[in-house]
Write an enzyme that holds these catalytic residues in place. Structure first.
Site, PDB file in Angstrom:
ATOM      1  N   LYS A   1     -79.120 -50.950 -37.154  1.00 55.32           N
ATOM      2  CA  LYS A   1     -79.854 -49.675 -37.250  1.00 55.32           C
ATOM      3  C   LYS A   1     -79.461 -48.764 -36.090  1.00 55.32           C
ATOM      4  O   LYS A   1     -79.226 -47.569 -36.279  1.00 55.32           O
ATOM      5  CB  LYS A   1     -81.375 -49.939 -37.273  1.00 55.32           C
ATOM      6  CG  LYS A   1     -81.830 -50.526 -38.605  1.00 55.32           C
ATOM      7  CD  LYS A   1     -83.252 -51.064 -38.600  1.00 55.32           C
ATOM      8  CE  LYS A   1     -83.508 -51.809 -39.914  1.00 55.32           C
ATOM      9  NZ  LYS A   1     -84.824 -52.452 -39.998  1.00 55.32           N
TER      10      LYS A   1
ATOM     11  N   GLN B   1     -89.780 -53.603 -36.392  1.00 60.94           N
ATOM     12  CA  GLN B   1     -89.031 -54.600 -37.149  1.00 60.94           C
ATOM     13  C   GLN B   1     -89.951 -55.769 -37.516  1.00 60.94           C
ATOM     14  O   GLN B   1     -90.685 -56.292 -36.677  1.00 60.94           O
ATOM     15  CB  GLN B   1     -87.822 -55.083 -36.310  1.00 60.94           C
ATOM     16  CG  GLN B   1     -86.868 -55.992 -37.056  1.00 60.94           C
ATOM     17  CD  GLN B   1     -86.158 -55.307 -38.222  1.00 60.94           C
ATOM     18  OE1 GLN B   1     -85.945 -54.095 -38.224  1.00 60.94           O
ATOM     19  NE2 GLN B   1     -85.795 -56.077 -39.232  1.00 60.94           N
TER      20      GLN B   1
ATOM     21  N   ASP C   1     -90.132 -46.307 -42.564  1.00 55.55           N
ATOM     22  CA  ASP C   1     -89.978 -47.484 -43.441  1.00 55.55           C
ATOM     23  C   ASP C   1     -90.693 -47.263 -44.783  1.00 55.55           C
ATOM     24  O   ASP C   1     -90.420 -47.972 -45.747  1.00 55.55           O
ATOM     25  CB  ASP C   1     -90.606 -48.722 -42.774  1.00 55.55           C
ATOM     26  CG  ASP C   1     -89.574 -49.648 -42.149  1.00 55.55           C
ATOM     27  OD1 ASP C   1     -88.452 -49.728 -42.681  1.00 55.55           O
ATOM     28  OD2 ASP C   1     -89.912 -50.298 -41.141  1.00 55.55           O
TER      29      ASP C   1
HETATM   30  N1  GUN Z   1     -87.466 -56.756 -41.824  1.00 53.03           N
HETATM   31  C1  GUN Z   1     -86.672 -56.987 -42.891  1.00 53.03           C
HETATM   32  N2  GUN Z   1     -86.451 -55.835 -43.576  1.00 53.03           N
HETATM   33  C2  GUN Z   1     -87.129 -54.865 -42.917  1.00 53.03           C
HETATM   34  C3  GUN Z   1     -87.278 -53.461 -43.131  1.00 53.03           C
HETATM   35  O1  GUN Z   1     -86.766 -52.866 -44.077  1.00 53.03           O
HETATM   36  N3  GUN Z   1     -88.057 -52.811 -42.217  1.00 53.03           N
HETATM   37  C4  GUN Z   1     -88.652 -53.441 -41.185  1.00 53.03           C
HETATM   38  N4  GUN Z   1     -89.397 -52.717 -40.363  1.00 53.03           N
HETATM   39  N5  GUN Z   1     -88.537 -54.736 -40.953  1.00 53.03           N
HETATM   40  C5  GUN Z   1     -87.765 -55.445 -41.823  1.00 53.03           C
END
Ligand code: GUN
Length: 278
Positions: free
Chosen positions: A52, A96, A119
């Site tokens: 990211k 996350q 998200d």
């Molecule tokens: N953990 C696995 N996929 C995601 C996601 O799309 N967003 C977040 N915040 N955590 C994750």
């Protein structure tokens, strides 16, 4: 012959479009900033967070990294989120997942301002999606809509079957397909005669979390098959929820694993960060 939907290519096109847009926003005095919070050091999360940050750097989005120890209390995390909610320089906040056991995921998701919820997990964002208001949409399903549209696959009027009902993929996916005027069926582990239901699909979206579960018995001749799953085989190779070789001869289009849905999630996260400023 099935068309292979190239998620890697489509995601780079989207990232390049966003890079131009971010540069134009900067010229206009507007910066895009994403705050990324990781609690603990789960190795998979570290890889995702790293990807990211890399995507942010490529596009010109500023990323702020908050790496907290796995002993962090819920109260401490909520205080940080509250501070970021009020910081006018921060446009998007991402925590996350998964979080350590002492922290309740739902409390954290709900603490993020819906205006910074890149998200798309906040109940307000989910509600906006359901009633057709503008708001942030969960990145993986939003990416699948882009894959379909950019591959010129019509959704309106089509039989769309979604296998899986998670909050992050199955449910928002169904709402997005409905918004595009698809006729949508949501299926799950308790669905009776899943094979017969799946075989109705013109567009079959598979997010069930079981390696290679979907074979030719679930797929209609000419169907578009989108595979959200990603697993590592015993021999170390990646595979999806779909038995790719088995269904390939039947499909009109299919996403590979890797290189299908996966790369789209980060592209759509970047899009949501830019959307926060647009
Ligand atoms: N953990 C696995 N996929 C995601 C996601 O799309 N967003 C977040 N915040 N955590 C994750």
């Amino acid at each position: 012959m099935a068309k292979i939907i190239d998620g890697k290519l489509i995601s780079s096109q989207i990232k390049d479009e966003l890079k131009k847009e971010v540069s134009a926003l900067k010229a206009d005095g507007k910066n895009v900033t994403l705050a990324v919070i990781q609690v603990g050091n789960d190795p998979a999360s570290t890889v995702y967070v790293g990807n990211k940050k890399k995507a942010c750097a490529y596009i010109g989005i500023e990323s702020q990294a908050y790496e907290l120890p796995d002993t962090t209390s819920e109260e401490e995390l909520l205080q940080l989120i509250n501070r970021l909610n009020q910081d006018p320089h921060v446009n998007g906040i991402l925590v996350q997942l998964p979080l350590p056991g002492q922290i309740h995921e739902a409390n954290v998701i709900q603490a993020i301002s819906p205006d910074k919820d890149v998200d798309g997990f906040h109940p307000v964002s989910v509600g906006r999606l359901c009633i057709g208001e503008k708001g942030f949409v969960s990145c993986t399903p939003a990416g699948i809509i882009q894959l379909l549209k950019r591959s010129e696959i019509e959704i309106a009027g089509k039989e769309c079957v979604v296998i899986g009902r998670s909050n992050i993929v199955g449910k928002p996916m169904s709402m997005l397909l409905l918004r595009e005027n698809g006729t949508v069926t949501i299926t799950h582990s308790k669905t009776k005669d899943l094979k017969a239901v799946a075989k109705r699909a013109d567009i079959l979206i598979v997010a069930i979390g079981k390696p290679k579960m979907i074979d030719h018995e679930y797929v209609k001749d000419g169907a578009v098959v989108i595979d959200v799953g990603i697993h590592r085989n015993d021999d170390g190779k990646l595979c999806g929820d779909v038995d790719y070789e088995d269904v390939f001869p039947l499909c009109s289009a299919i996403t590979p694993v890797p290189g299908g849905v996966g790369p789209m999630t980060i592209a759509m996260l970047m899009n949501n960060c830019v959307e926060a400023v647009r």
